[in-house]
Scaffold this motif. Structure first.
Motif, short mmCIF file in Angstrom:
data_model
loop_
_atom_site.label_atom_id
_atom_site.label_comp_id
_atom_site.label_asym_id
_atom_site.label_seq_id
_atom_site.Cartn_x
_atom_site.Cartn_y
_atom_site.Cartn_z
N ASP A 1 71.31 76.20 42.74
CA ASP A 1 72.17 76.76 43.78
C ASP A 1 72.33 78.27 43.68
O ASP A 1 72.85 78.90 44.59
CB ASP A 1 73.57 76.11 43.71
CG ASP A 1 73.56 74.68 44.22
OD1 ASP A 1 72.71 74.36 45.07
OD2 ASP A 1 74.40 73.88 43.77
N ARG A 43 64.86 78.76 44.89
CA ARG A 43 64.51 77.40 44.48
C ARG A 43 63.02 77.23 44.21
O ARG A 43 62.63 76.54 43.27
CB ARG A 43 64.99 76.41 45.55
CG ARG A 43 66.49 76.23 45.49
CD ARG A 43 67.07 75.49 46.66
NE ARG A 43 68.52 75.40 46.51
CZ ARG A 43 69.36 75.06 47.47
NH1 ARG A 43 68.90 74.78 48.68
NH2 ARG A 43 70.65 74.99 47.24
N GLY A 60 71.85 72.14 38.23
CA GLY A 60 72.47 72.29 39.55
C GLY A 60 72.91 73.71 39.81
O GLY A 60 72.71 74.25 40.91
N ARG A 101 74.11 71.89 47.13
CA ARG A 101 73.20 70.73 47.10
C ARG A 101 72.57 70.52 45.74
O ARG A 101 72.37 69.38 45.30
CB ARG A 101 72.12 70.88 48.18
CG ARG A 101 72.64 70.61 49.57
CD ARG A 101 71.55 70.72 50.61
NE ARG A 101 72.08 70.50 51.95
CZ ARG A 101 71.41 70.76 53.06
NH1 ARG A 101 70.18 71.25 52.99
NH2 ARG A 101 71.96 70.53 54.24
N GLY A 102 72.23 71.60 45.06
CA GLY A 102 71.68 71.47 43.72
C GLY A 102 72.69 70.83 42.78
O GLY A 102 72.37 69.95 41.99
N ASP A 147 66.61 69.96 51.55
CA ASP A 147 66.68 71.15 52.42
C ASP A 147 65.72 71.05 53.60
O ASP A 147 65.97 71.63 54.66
CB ASP A 147 66.36 72.41 51.62
CG ASP A 147 67.54 72.88 50.77
OD1 ASP A 147 68.66 72.38 50.99
OD2 ASP A 147 67.33 73.72 49.88
N THR A 202 65.67 68.19 39.58
CA THR A 202 66.82 68.62 40.39
C THR A 202 66.36 69.56 41.49
O THR A 202 66.79 69.45 42.65
CB THR A 202 67.88 69.31 39.50
OG1 THR A 202 68.31 68.42 38.48
CG2 THR A 202 69.08 69.74 40.33
N ASN A 251 64.33 67.55 44.25
CA ASN A 251 65.22 66.81 45.14
C ASN A 251 65.91 67.72 46.13
O ASN A 251 66.06 67.38 47.31
CB ASN A 251 66.28 66.06 44.31
CG ASN A 251 65.80 64.70 43.84
OD1 ASN A 251 66.04 63.69 44.48
ND2 ASN A 251 65.12 64.67 42.71
N THR A 252 66.33 68.89 45.66
CA THR A 252 67.05 69.81 46.53
C THR A 252 66.13 70.43 47.58
O THR A 252 66.51 70.56 48.76
CB THR A 252 67.72 70.92 45.68
OG1 THR A 252 68.50 70.31 44.65
CG2 THR A 252 68.63 71.78 46.54
N VAL A 299 75.38 64.29 48.41
CA VAL A 299 74.95 65.44 49.22
C VAL A 299 75.91 65.67 50.39
O VAL A 299 76.26 66.81 50.71
CB VAL A 299 73.51 65.23 49.73
CG1 VAL A 299 73.13 66.30 50.74
CG2 VAL A 299 72.54 65.24 48.56
N ASN A 341 72.96 67.10 43.57
CA ASN A 341 71.85 66.32 43.00
C ASN A 341 71.96 66.19 41.49
O ASN A 341 71.68 65.13 40.93
CB ASN A 341 70.51 66.96 43.38
CG ASN A 341 70.11 66.64 44.81
OD1 ASN A 341 70.14 65.49 45.22
ND2 ASN A 341 69.73 67.65 45.56
#
Length: 397
Positions: free
Chosen positions: A76, A80, A72, A331-332, A131, A123, A126-127, A323, A335
């Motif tokens: 963040d 990404r 995470g 957000r990371g 987004d 992770t 998902n992020t 979230v 998740n």
């Protein structure tokens, strides 16, 4: 009414969302392809005992769990897309190692690394997916994105066993590598918005763990704890009950999951989030009570579909809550917190379930304990978790 009209205009199926969902499916499918085959491979190729094989296989979960908080933070903090690509790449190369390495200790290390790269890559995926979603359709999008995992779960193990029995282990490793290469091509062509460059904040706990989501995290551990024994012991339990065809149990779970994920996403976005998760938490208690006290194939398989149906409400619900409790730049972390709760629950459920089965000599008590854990989780959700979410959620993040 105005919010509904806006939601209907905002686009969900963007190029980025479709591509990251497809890449996510390929990553999980390649993993599930190997999952049922690896114990057989270790037994046949290395003459490994049950203990040695168990250690090697479990190192994957250890690696995934060990990296979650840092995953995470990395998602963040760093760009990404490159992080997603290179961890996906390293995840893919691990499939070569299973064939090349010839010692059990080295395979254990490889398995740990495989879990590590899996944890960071999932992770990130998902992020990136979240987004790309409009905030007003986030619950719906998370539900659809989860289907990529459920489809892999439903088809991967079955395909892996068919290929292994028909052609041997080489085709498994080759297929996994080819699928990962296709996934890497998709990731390389993702159009991800560049992150805003901000001064680095001092290191603090909430950069590794979303403290605002502690109730969701704790609640999700209980759900994972109950599901852990299902992943490892359901076939043994079926034999104890004299029920054949236990492979269909997982197919029915997947069917319930996919059906509910598709149907409930829009309801989550219309403000029914806590009620839907609460319904799912109650249904899963009923499902496990049926499973623990079943005496017929009908009840056994009905519990599977109910478990899948309830998880179809619970999975996207808890992820959406995490979230929505996080800032945009967390957000990371949100998740990884959500996924860490699941990993801890699964791991502890498998360990406790195995110890209980050894002590009692049968698996019914394991699922009675799972049902008891879910009763606690259900009460916890209604009296703590849901109220905490309503009070602390962030609007427009």
């Amino acid at each position: 009414m105005e919010q509904t009209n806006t939601a209907s205009i905002e686009k969900l199926w963007t190029r980025t969302f479709v591509m990251v969902a497809a890449a996510n499916f390929l990553l999980f499918f390649s993993f599930y392809l190997l999952l049922p085959v690896l114990p057989l491979y270790l037994f046949d190729k290395f003459n490994a005992g049950n203990t040695e094989a168990g250690v090697v296989i479990s190192m994957y979960t250890v690696g995934a769990l060990a990296c979650r908080p840092f995953a995470g933070f990395l998602v963040d903090t760093l760009s990404r897309k490159p992080l997603y690509f290179w961890t996906f790449f390293l995840f893919s190369t691990c499939f070569v190692g299973y064939k090349v390495l010839g010692l059990i200790p080295l395979l254990a290390v490889l398995r740990f690394a495989h879990g590590l790269f899996f944890g960071i890559s999932t992770t990130a995926s998902n992020t990136v997916a979240i987004d790309s979603l409009p905030a007003s359709r986030r619950g719906e999008g998370i539900g659809y994105f989860g289907v990529s995992v459920n489809l892999a779960f439903a088809t991967g193990p079955m395909t892996g066993m068919f290929l292994y029995e028909s052609f041997g282990e080489n085709i498994i490793f080759a297929t996994s590598i080819i699928l990962c290469i296709i996934g890497l091509i998709l990731v390389a062509n993702l159009k991800v918005k560049p992150r805003e460059k901000k001064p680095h904040a001092p290191l603090s706990l909430d950069r590794f763990f979303l403290t605002r989501a502690i109730p969701q995290f704790v609640n999700f551990i209980f759900v994972g704890f109950a599901y852990g024994p299902v992943t490892n012991y359901i076939s043994i339990y079926a034999k104890e009950l004299g029920i054949g065809g236990s492979g269909w149990f997982y197919a029915l779970i997947a069917a319930g999951l996919i059906l509910n994920r598709i149907m409930t996403g829009r309801l989550i976005d219309r403000g029914y989030l806590t009620r839907l998760v609460g319904i799912g938490m109650t249904i899963i208690v009923v499902a496990y009570l049926i499973l623990a006290f079943c005496h017929s194939p009908f009840a056994f398989f009905a519990s599977a579909f109910l478990i899948g149906t309830s998880l179809g409400l619970i999975f996207p619900g808890y992820q959406t809550m995490c979230v929505n409790l996080a800032r945009h730049d967390q957000r990371g972390t949100a998740n990884s917190t959500y996924l860490s709760g699941w990993d801890i629950g699964i791991g502890s459920g498998i360990l406790v379930g195995g110890a209980m089965a050894s002590h009692f000599g049968m698996h019914q008590q394991v699922f009675i304990a799972s049902a008891a854990a879910l009763v606690i989780a259900d009460l916890m959700f209604w009296f703590w978790t849901s109220k905490h979410y309503v009070k602390n959620k962030l609007e427009g993040n």
